[in-house]
Design a protein around this motif. Structure first.
Motif, short mmCIF file in Angstrom:
data_model
loop_
_atom_site.label_atom_id
_atom_site.label_comp_id
_atom_site.label_asym_id
_atom_site.label_seq_id
_atom_site.Cartn_x
_atom_site.Cartn_y
_atom_site.Cartn_z
N ARG A 59 65.41 43.87 -97.42
CA ARG A 59 66.85 44.52 -98.66
C ARG A 59 67.62 46.11 -98.13
N LEU A 60 66.33 46.94 -97.81
CA LEU A 60 67.27 48.35 -97.56
C LEU A 60 67.92 47.86 -96.21
N ALA A 61 67.56 47.46 -95.48
CA ALA A 61 68.53 47.38 -93.88
C ALA A 61 70.01 47.31 -94.62
N LEU A 62 69.96 45.64 -95.58
CA LEU A 62 71.21 45.43 -96.24
C LEU A 62 71.79 46.73 -97.51
N LEU A 63 71.07 47.92 -97.60
CA LEU A 63 71.81 48.64 -98.57
C LEU A 63 72.12 49.36 -97.82
N ILE B 33 62.77 52.89 -103.76
CA ILE B 33 61.58 53.56 -102.88
C ILE B 33 59.96 53.55 -102.71
N ARG B 34 59.71 52.44 -103.43
CA ARG B 34 58.49 51.45 -103.38
C ARG B 34 58.61 50.71 -101.46
N LEU B 35 60.16 49.94 -101.74
CA LEU B 35 60.11 49.51 -100.47
C LEU B 35 59.95 50.18 -99.82
#
Length: 986
Positions: free
Chosen positions: A491-495, A575-577
């Motif tokens: 998810r973070l990479a997609l954001l 932020i937890r991710l």
């Protein structure tokens, strides 16, 4: 050993350079040395060390180069170490004092601090020392796009240092010492206009006005040839070089310029916050004071966008102009703007000629305040790093508005108002997403929309990135996008989108933390739960609560944690991710396990402590080795235990699930066991059943008979509450056999109590009494007075149903006294509730009301919703018997609502029965018929024959009132048949 980057790249050992291998190998080492102590992935090493097009074998070459370098660095292995963090990447461990580039930047920081402390001589000394680190162009001989950019960055820092040093020398009237160097540097770097301005000042100071004018003319011509704008400062300097004695009057004011960046047309919501700001402006106007408002929040939350939008909306109220400056407090690879530099920019925006801007920060601040006096000017100080950076930029007289944005809470600005931006509400987030995605991309009522908004965390930055991706990919559906985002590992990479990236923004905030704060943030990524208090945090990082609280508060100030209530701290989901990725890339699996087990030890210790205060049964626990926590919150009575368990329920549940997935099997059994009493008391029965089912399966796999027996007993308890009596009997029988097999007499007694309750609820009273007699014998042998009280309470309840009121009163009074001696509130309440029912049945209605009132107070204090509901039902029945129908109906409807919330079908049936009787007594036979029919259906499904018989009797009375005499006779016969079936038991 000395690592030299500021010149030819080399590592000296005892004054002699080591052989570091070929060019590409040296580039790999340089990349690691530029980021010492940090793990650098192989992909990042390749990106930074190779040209734009790297070979396919580059990753393998990195491994080979690292291996060779370890051998070449053997002479200095005590001072430098190459570390392999599988699979995360590599790092270099080395004291940064041994690297000239880091000594250089550290000396620059010291020089700035000296200048802020008004110690120009010490600042000059540090600048001289910093510049002495240089031997030539940085990273000479190494080439790659990334290293070239690093070389340029370091060169710019060197030029900054030269400018700062020249400024100090000119202020000290030592122009002759720097004039030649400044003139040479200005010609070599015409794009650095400050160098030219300094050179002009030096030439004028030594009487070389014509040369000063020529230098400016030459610089302007060069810039124009390169297509660059010389700016008004250089043109003014050309005039001032020939007329150095001409100064504008000090009080001459030039109207401020409008510098606000364009407002975004997609700005959405924030109505409440904008209203707060508008109210502040009105208050400031009335109070004739400077209004300073700090706007903080997590990365990506839209602080700058909010400030710009608000400034545009308020612009008409500030005819003196609107100034905007980016202070670069959190800009990657850019040093925060020093206050004196910011003042220089602001003064030029206010019309002050560059050549006459004072040199000292205090003088600049004074002139700044003078030019803002008696004006209504709006100043936006964006991206501030600290209070010290902001304070010199605040006006000194009323009329102005200052908006300061920062990721950090600027608590040191005492008079400032604070607006902390949180995630957008769902409706505002949806509007923003739909606006960015474009017309026709979002279908009304699309079920994927709420999920997508939630996965974006309702954060403006991530909403914009995700919506823009949907906008530019017409073949993507919203459902497809949501499915991609749903993968937590990606998810973070997609954001991320071009220069916008949530992870990159969070990296910048992380880099601004202290080492201890970074360590806590990484450790918090190992916590499976949703929030944490300082005791749990202290256990996680193996520290004191004082240290944990200080670090947690620091993370709150940096807006990386929120504080939903005093002493509790919570992550935003995204932020937890991020912290989970940090922890995974930093700590080895063994280090992660050790930290998590410290946290598990804390939660298990506390849950067991709370369980001992709440449980009416004493269970032996399955083994689980735990580290005793250093400090724990106070937990000395049942009320405190209930509060603690209620607050930590979601964390404890998350811990059980984590242990199940991570293979920490013994914790699944022991944590579930320790949570049971609270879940029973508070009515969280589906959760209790899920946990005990998992505990039973785990205990079976581990051949843990004790754990199996405990879980079976708990499952029997829960299925009794949910009305599944046959399953409860099966569970309790199996538990009883296991307890007897392993010789656990306390467990056997507990299982007998559960069996007795199941038999009582299915009108098998003789079986119930037999099981209770066995339990009482076992409890007496164990000296377990609380267990004895539990069995006596159940026995009193059975005797009440059999009409043995004197015996019931004796046993219930004995049970109450035993529980009172041990301070067990739940046990006292249970005994009092049954005692009140016996008093009601013997006609002592008002005594029963008082007794029930005490039970109700205890149940409510403990948060025992089942006990509260059952007691309300009984009080309602007593009020009915007293013909206080209005009070009775109110109490019964409260009870009915609670029973339905708990899915307690037996309690629901009892409440409906008494309500039906009241409705018939008040002349509403139709309503009574419907209510009693529901009650009968519930009793029949539960196989509760006694309750069913009572409800059928009441229903027959209602049918007779409705004129259905034949039907009423049949209904009464059914009731009598049920009573005959259980007559022997009664």
């Amino acid at each position: 050993m000395d690592v030299q980057l500021l010149g030819d790249f080399q590592i000296l050992h005892e004054g002699r350079p080591l052989n570091l291998g070929g060019h590409q190998q040296r580039c790999v080492l340089a990349v690691l040395l530029l980021d010492p102590g940090r793990t650098v992935s192989v992909e990042r090493i390749v990106t930074r060390a190779w040209p734009a097009e790297s070979p396919d074998t580059a990753k393998d070459l990195v491994t080979s180069y690292i291996s060779r370098l370890r051998g070449l660095l053997k002479p200095v292995e005590q001072d430098i170490e190459l570390v392999n963090h599988r699979p995360a990447g590599y790092s270099v461990r080395v004291d940064t004092e041994r690297i000239d580039a880091f000594r250089f930047t550290d000396l620059l920081r010291k020089a700035r601090a000296d200048r802020d402390a008004l110690d120009p001589q010490r600042a000059a000394d540090h600048l001289h020392q910093a510049l002495d680190q240089w031997r030539g162009p940085a990273l000479a001989g190494l080439t790659s796009p990334s290293l070239d950019a690093e070389r340029l960055r370091l060169e710019n820092l060197r030029l900054d240092a030269l400018e700062d040093l020249a400024d100090l020398e000119l202020r000290a009237d030592r122009a002759g010492q720097v004039v030649a160097q400044l003139r040479e540097l200005a010609r070599a770097h015409p794009h650095r206009q400050r160098l030219t301005l300094l050179a002009v000042r030096a030439l004028v100071a030594v009487g070389e006005q014509n040369q000063a004018s020529d230098l400016v003319t030459e610089t302007i011509r060069t810039l124009q040839e390169q297509g660059l704008d010389p700016g008004p400062a250089l043109r003014q300097a050309q005039v001032d070089a020939l007329r150095p004695s001409i100064h504008p009057p000090a009080d001459t004011l030039v109207p401020a310029r409008t510098q606000l960046p364009a407002d975004t047309p997609a700005f959405t919501g924030r109505t409440r916050e904008l209203g707060q700001l508008d109210a502040l402006v009105r208050t400031g106007r009335t109070a004739a004071s400077v209004v300073t408002c700090t706007i903080d929040g997590m990365p990506g939350i839209g602080k700058t966008g909010f400030a710009i939008h608000a400034a545009h909306a308020l612009a008409e109220d500030f005819p003196g102009g609107q100034l905007f400056i980016n202070l670069h407090g959190y800009t990657p690879d850019v040093e925060p703007t020093r206050p004196e530099i910011a003042l220089d920019q602001l003064l030029r925006a206010l019309g002050a000629p560059t050549s006459h801007v004072p040199l000292g920060p205090d003088e600049r601040a004074a002139l700044y305040r003078q030019r803002l006096a008696n004006t209504r000017t709006l100043i936006v100080l964006d991206n501030a790093a600290s209070e010290a950076q902001v304070r010199p930029l605040l006006p000194g007289t009323p009329g102005c508005l200052v908006l300061v944005t920062s990721r950090r809470r600027l608590t040191g600005l005492d008079d400032a108002h604070t607006i902390t931006l949180a995630a957008l509400p769902d409706d505002e987030a949806t509007t923003l997403f739909a606006t960015i995605a474009g017309p026709g991309r979002i279908s009304a009522g699309d079920p994927a929309l709420p999920k997508t908004i939630s996965l974006c965390g309702n954060v403006p930055l991530t909403l914009r990135i995700t919506a823009a991706r949907l906008h530019h990919r017409p073949n993507w559906s919203l459902r497809y996008l949501a499915e991609r985002l749903d993968d937590q590992t990606k998810r973070l990479a997609l954001l991320a989108d071009g220069d916008r990236s949530l992870a990159a923004a969070l990296n910048v905030s992380y880099d601004h933390l202290t080492g201890e704060e970074q360590g806590l943030l990484r450790h918090l990524g190992l916590h499976p739960g949703t929030d944490i208090d300082l005791y749990a945090a202290a256990a996680l990082i193996d520290s004191t609560t004082t240290t944990a609280e200080m670090l947690l508060e620091g993370l709150v100030d940096h807006n990386l944690l929120t504080q939903p209530s005093p002493g509790r701290y919570q992550f935003h989901d995204l932020i937890r991710l991020y912290t989970r990725d940090l922890a995974a890339s930093t700590y080895s699996p063994e280090a992660q396990r050790v930290a998590v087990e410290r946290l598990l030890g804390y939660f298990l210790h506390m849950a067991r402590k709370a369980n001992r205060l709440l449980s009416r049964h004493s269970f032996n626990h399955a083994p689980a080795a735990v580290q005793e926590p250093v400090t724990t919150p106070t937990l000395v009575n049942d009320a405190q235990a209930i509060v603690w368990m209620d607050v930590e329920r979601s964390n404890l549940t998350a811990m059980v699930d984590y242990c199940d997935q991570a293979g920490l099997r013994s914790y699944v059994v022991t944590l579930s066991d320790a949570m049971h009493s609270t879940l029973h008391i508070q009515g969280h029965w589906p959760l209790a059943e899920r946990l005990q089912t998992a505990a039973l399966a785990t205990a079976k796999n581990q051949h843990d008979a004790q754990g199996q027996a405990n879980a079976l007993c708990h499952l029997a308890d829960i299925t009794l509450l949910t009305g599944h009596y046959a399953r409860a009997v099966e569970y309790s029988n199996n538990a009883l056999m296991l307890f007897r097999t392993i010789g656990d007499r306390a467990g056997e007694a507990n299982a007998c109590c559960i069996q007795a309750q199941a038999s009582r609820l299915t009108s098998r009273f003789s079986q119930s009494v037999h099981a209770l007699r066995r339990a009482l014998t076992l409890y007496a042998g164990l000296g377990d007075r609380l267990g004895e009280a539990t069995a006596l309470t159940i026995l009193g309840g059975v005797q009440k149903l059999r009409g043995q009121y004197p015996e019931a009163l004796v046993n219930l009074d004995r049970a109450y006294r035993l529980c009172a001696e041990s301070g067990h509130g739940y046990g006292q309440a249970a005994a009092l509730a049954d005692l009140g029912e016996v008093q009601q049945l013997t006609g002592e209605y008002f005594t029963a009301v008082r007794t029930m009132g005490k039970a109700l107070d205890l149940y409510r204090r403990l948060g025992n919703r089942l006990g509260e509901a059952s007691t309300l039902t009984c009080l309602g029945e007593i009020r009915r018997l007293l013909r206080q129908y209005t009070k009775a109906e109110r109490l019964l409807r409260l009870a009915l609502d609670l029973h339905r919330q708990l899915d307690n079908r037996l309690g629901e049936a009892e409440s409906l029965t008494f309500l039906g009787v009241i409705q018939n007594a008040r002349g509403d036979a139709e309503a009574s018929f419907a209510t009693l029919t529901q009650a009968c259906a519930l009793y029949q499904g539960l196989e509760n024959r006694l309750g069913h018989a009572y409800a059928l009797t009441a229903l027959a009375d209602t049918q007779r009132e409705l004129g259905r005499r034949e039907t009423a006779v049949g209904t009464r016969r059914r009731a009598l048949s049920l009573l005959e079936q259980i007559e022997g038991e009664l």
